[in-house]
Design a protein around this motif. Structure first.
Motif, PDB file in Angstrom:
ATOM      1  N   THR A  29    -107.575   2.390 -47.403  1.00  0.00           N
ATOM      2  CA  THR A  29    -106.286   2.556 -48.432  1.00  0.00           C
ATOM      3  C   THR A  29    -105.458   1.265 -49.233  1.00  0.00           C
ATOM      4  O   THR A  29    -106.405   0.236 -48.348  1.00  0.00           O
ATOM      5  N   ASN A 251     -92.108  12.365 -46.991  1.00  0.00           N
ATOM      6  CA  ASN A 251     -92.268  11.755 -47.966  1.00  0.00           C
ATOM      7  C   ASN A 251     -91.033  11.864 -48.987  1.00  0.00           C
ATOM      8  O   ASN A 251     -90.257  12.644 -49.469  1.00  0.00           O
ATOM      9  N   ASN A 278     -92.323   8.437 -41.120  1.00  0.00           N
ATOM     10  CA  ASN A 278     -92.258   9.509 -40.534  1.00  0.00           C
ATOM     11  C   ASN A 278     -91.762   9.326 -39.221  1.00  0.00           C
ATOM     12  O   ASN A 278     -92.969   9.946 -38.245  1.00  0.00           O
TER      13      ASN A 278
HETATM   14  O1  UT7 Z   1     -93.389  15.587 -40.942  1.00  0.00           O
HETATM   15  C1  UT7 Z   1     -94.140  16.670 -41.367  1.00  0.00           C
HETATM   16  C2  UT7 Z   1     -94.028  17.192 -42.827  1.00  0.00           C
HETATM   17  N1  UT7 Z   1     -94.735  16.520 -43.349  1.00  0.00           N
HETATM   18  C3  UT7 Z   1     -95.172  16.757 -44.543  1.00  0.00           C
HETATM   19  O2  UT7 Z   1     -94.174  17.374 -45.332  1.00  0.00           O
HETATM   20  C4  UT7 Z   1     -96.242  15.848 -45.229  1.00  0.00           C
HETATM   21  C5  UT7 Z   1     -96.352  16.525 -46.980  1.00  0.00           C
HETATM   22  N2  UT7 Z   1     -97.146  15.728 -47.632  1.00  0.00           N
HETATM   23  C6  UT7 Z   1     -97.301  14.644 -48.466  1.00  0.00           C
HETATM   24  O3  UT7 Z   1     -96.691  13.858 -47.925  1.00  0.00           O
HETATM   25  C7  UT7 Z   1     -98.637  14.436 -49.183  1.00  0.00           C
HETATM   26  O4  UT7 Z   1     -99.063  15.730 -48.882  1.00  0.00           O
HETATM   27  C8  UT7 Z   1     -99.138  13.174 -48.290  1.00  0.00           C
HETATM   28  C9  UT7 Z   1     -98.207  11.950 -48.677  1.00  0.00           C
HETATM   29  C10 UT7 Z   1     -99.868  13.614 -46.637  1.00  0.00           C
HETATM   30  C11 UT7 Z   1    -100.255  13.162 -49.222  1.00  0.00           C
HETATM   31  O5  UT7 Z   1     -99.904  12.874 -50.043  1.00  0.00           O
HETATM   32  P1  UT7 Z   1    -101.127  13.473 -51.780  1.00  0.00           P
HETATM   33  O6  UT7 Z   1    -100.370  13.315 -52.767  1.00  0.00           O
HETATM   34  O7  UT7 Z   1    -101.003  15.479 -51.217  1.00  0.00           O
HETATM   35  O8  UT7 Z   1    -102.041  13.915 -51.777  1.00  0.00           O
HETATM   36  P2  UT7 Z   1    -103.827  14.269 -51.361  1.00  0.00           P
HETATM   37  O9  UT7 Z   1    -103.439  14.862 -49.864  1.00  0.00           O
HETATM   38  O10 UT7 Z   1    -103.873  15.484 -52.238  1.00  0.00           O
HETATM   39  O11 UT7 Z   1    -104.939  13.307 -51.029  1.00  0.00           O
HETATM   40  C12 UT7 Z   1    -105.529  12.846 -52.831  1.00  0.00           C
HETATM   41  C13 UT7 Z   1    -106.023  11.893 -52.962  1.00  0.00           C
HETATM   42  C14 UT7 Z   1    -106.881  12.317 -51.132  1.00  0.00           C
HETATM   43  O12 UT7 Z   1    -108.877  11.726 -52.852  1.00  0.00           O
HETATM   44  P3  UT7 Z   1    -109.686  12.854 -53.662  1.00  0.00           P
HETATM   45  O13 UT7 Z   1    -110.383  14.018 -53.342  1.00  0.00           O
HETATM   46  O14 UT7 Z   1    -108.214  13.335 -54.992  1.00  0.00           O
HETATM   47  O15 UT7 Z   1    -110.300  11.661 -53.927  1.00  0.00           O
HETATM   48  C15 UT7 Z   1    -107.152  11.613 -50.761  1.00  0.00           C
HETATM   49  O16 UT7 Z   1    -108.370  11.587 -49.904  1.00  0.00           O
HETATM   50  O17 UT7 Z   1    -105.427  10.629 -51.785  1.00  0.00           O
HETATM   51  C16 UT7 Z   1    -106.340  10.371 -51.135  1.00  0.00           C
HETATM   52  N3  UT7 Z   1    -105.637   9.761 -49.714  1.00  0.00           N
HETATM   53  C17 UT7 Z   1    -105.506   8.164 -49.853  1.00  0.00           C
HETATM   54  N4  UT7 Z   1    -105.941   7.322 -50.606  1.00  0.00           N
HETATM   55  C18 UT7 Z   1    -106.095   6.222 -50.253  1.00  0.00           C
HETATM   56  C19 UT7 Z   1    -105.222  10.638 -49.032  1.00  0.00           C
HETATM   57  N5  UT7 Z   1    -104.674   9.570 -48.053  1.00  0.00           N
HETATM   58  C20 UT7 Z   1    -105.307   8.208 -49.150  1.00  0.00           C
HETATM   59  C21 UT7 Z   1    -104.560   7.096 -48.348  1.00  0.00           C
HETATM   60  N6  UT7 Z   1    -105.220   6.232 -49.430  1.00  0.00           N
HETATM   61  N7  UT7 Z   1    -103.608   7.060 -47.262  1.00  0.00           N
END
Ligand code: UT7
Length: 321
Positions: A29, A251, A278
């Motif tokens: 990350t 978030n 969180n």
């Molecule tokens: O407390 C309970 C309630 N919780 C929530 O409400 C959480 C809500 N969701 C979120 O906060 C966001 O969805 C996250 C922060 C968890 C994720 O952010 P996102 O913008 O929705 O990312 P995503 O899951 O759609 O992933 C986008 C990309 C993926 O890569 P590809 O498939 O586009 O190549 C992930 O593999 O980001 C990648 N990714 C990361 N990259 C670097 C996921 N985690 C990471 C990371 N570092 N830590």
């Protein structure tokens, strides 16, 4: 029916801090990704000897001192936690013993996840308003660091540990105006932590938080928007009447969307996410306590609290503080 009010608040955060730079050494990350996608810069991590109980005790004692009450004045203890010491006895019963009291009801809310504090507050509020008890100790306490998969970059960067507590007590003036709770089990797979008691389970699969983050993100934004409308309508109020949003800290982009929905500038939102991540059911009382202690939230102001999490479960409270 009597009125209920928040009489005091308290909190506890473990000393150890885990920064985004630290996480770069654990999973694939980057600080930029974490800050941009979540708003989180660091989180507190419990030491080996710290548990939901030890943190709850510290937060509780601070809240009792703030409310100027003693343990003998407490008529109910509810601890919202997805990371309890044991299945039973409840963390609340263990805390009751540590506080040197007995007899009053004490129980945990384990399964309402990040919405747990809203559920706990709602129950305590109704008991106080009905005149059944005078004061309730309501706590959110979590050691999320023990249930995240430290090899899963999608979840391990999000969570932190800590505890927040409030004392709810009978009041002469309206304080907690209304609470609103909901759940929808059709979204059961979006966020889960499976610890199966009654049937065999795959241990490898079971012990960590699983989350489909982007799906949950969209659900949260829609659900919370409707929840705000419901909460305001129930009190014949409008957005303009809200002084503070005290949200669950999942978030920064969700929080920004919710502030926009209420026409509130971000400096009217109690935000701890940057420093604490969180903390699940602890996040709302932690944010509330911080904004009250540093003098931003003042008596007489109108607060909207909201939480959502696994289940899905979600809830709000409108409070004339
Ligand atoms: O407390 C309970 C309630 N919780 C929530 O409400 C959480 C809500 N969701 C979120 O906060 C966001 O969805 C996250 C922060 C968890 C994720 O952010 P996102 O913008 O929705 O990312 P995503 O899951 O759609 O992933 C986008 C990309 C993926 O890569 P590809 O498939 O586009 O190549 C992930 O593999 O980001 C990648 N990714 C990361 N990259 C670097 C996921 N985690 C990471 C990371 N570092 N830590």
């Amino acid at each position: 029916m009597a009125y209920s009010q928040i009489l005091g608040t308290g909190s506890y955060l473990p000393e150890k801090i885990l920064t985004n730079a630290d996480l770069e050494k654990i999973v694939d990350t980057s600080t930029e990704w974490i800050v941009e996608r979540t708003g989180i810069h660091q989180r507190h991590i419990a030491a080996e000897h710290e548990t939901a109980l030890t943190m709850a005790e510290k937060a509780a004692k601070q809240a009792m001192s703030d409310a100027n009450i003693t343990a003998n004045d407490i008529g109910m203890i509810i601890i919202a936690t997805t990371t309890p010491e044991k299945m039973f006895p409840s963390t609340a019963c263990l805390l009751q013993q540590r506080l040197g009291i007995s007899g009053c009801p004490a129980f945990d809310l384990n399964s309402t996840a990040c919405a747990g504090f809203m559920y706990a507050l709602s129950i305590a509020d109704l008991y106080v308003k009905q005149g059944i008890i005078k004061n309730a100790l309501v706590i959110g306490s979590e050691v999320m660091s023990r249930v995240v998969d430290w090899s899963d970059r999608a979840t391990c960067i999000l969570f932190g540990d800590g505890a927040g507590a409030v004392i709810i007590g009978a009041s002469q003036q309206p304080g907690i105006l209304s609470t609103h709770l909901h759940a929808d089990g059709t979204h059961k797979d979006v966020l889960s932590l499976t610890v199966s008691i009654g049937k065999p389970m795959d241990v490898e699969e079971a012990l960590y938080i699983k989350m489909t983050g982007n799906q949950l993100f969209k659900l949260a934004v829609n659900i919370l928007g409707d929840l705000f409308d419901e909460t305001l309508e129930a009190n014949s109020l409008t957005k303009a009447d809200i002084d503070w949003l005290v949200p669950h800290q999942a978030n920064i982009r969700i929080i920004q969307a919710m502030a926009k929905k209420l026409n509130l500038p971000l400096d009217r939102v109690a935000i701890t996410l940057e420093d604490q991540g969180n903390t699940s059911s602890a996040s709302i009382p932690l944010a509330l306590d911080k904004a009250i202690r540093d003098g931003r939230i003042k008596r007489g102001e109108m607060l909207l609290l909201e939480g959502f999490g696994g289940g899905l479960a979600w809830g709000s409270a409108l409070i004339r503080y």
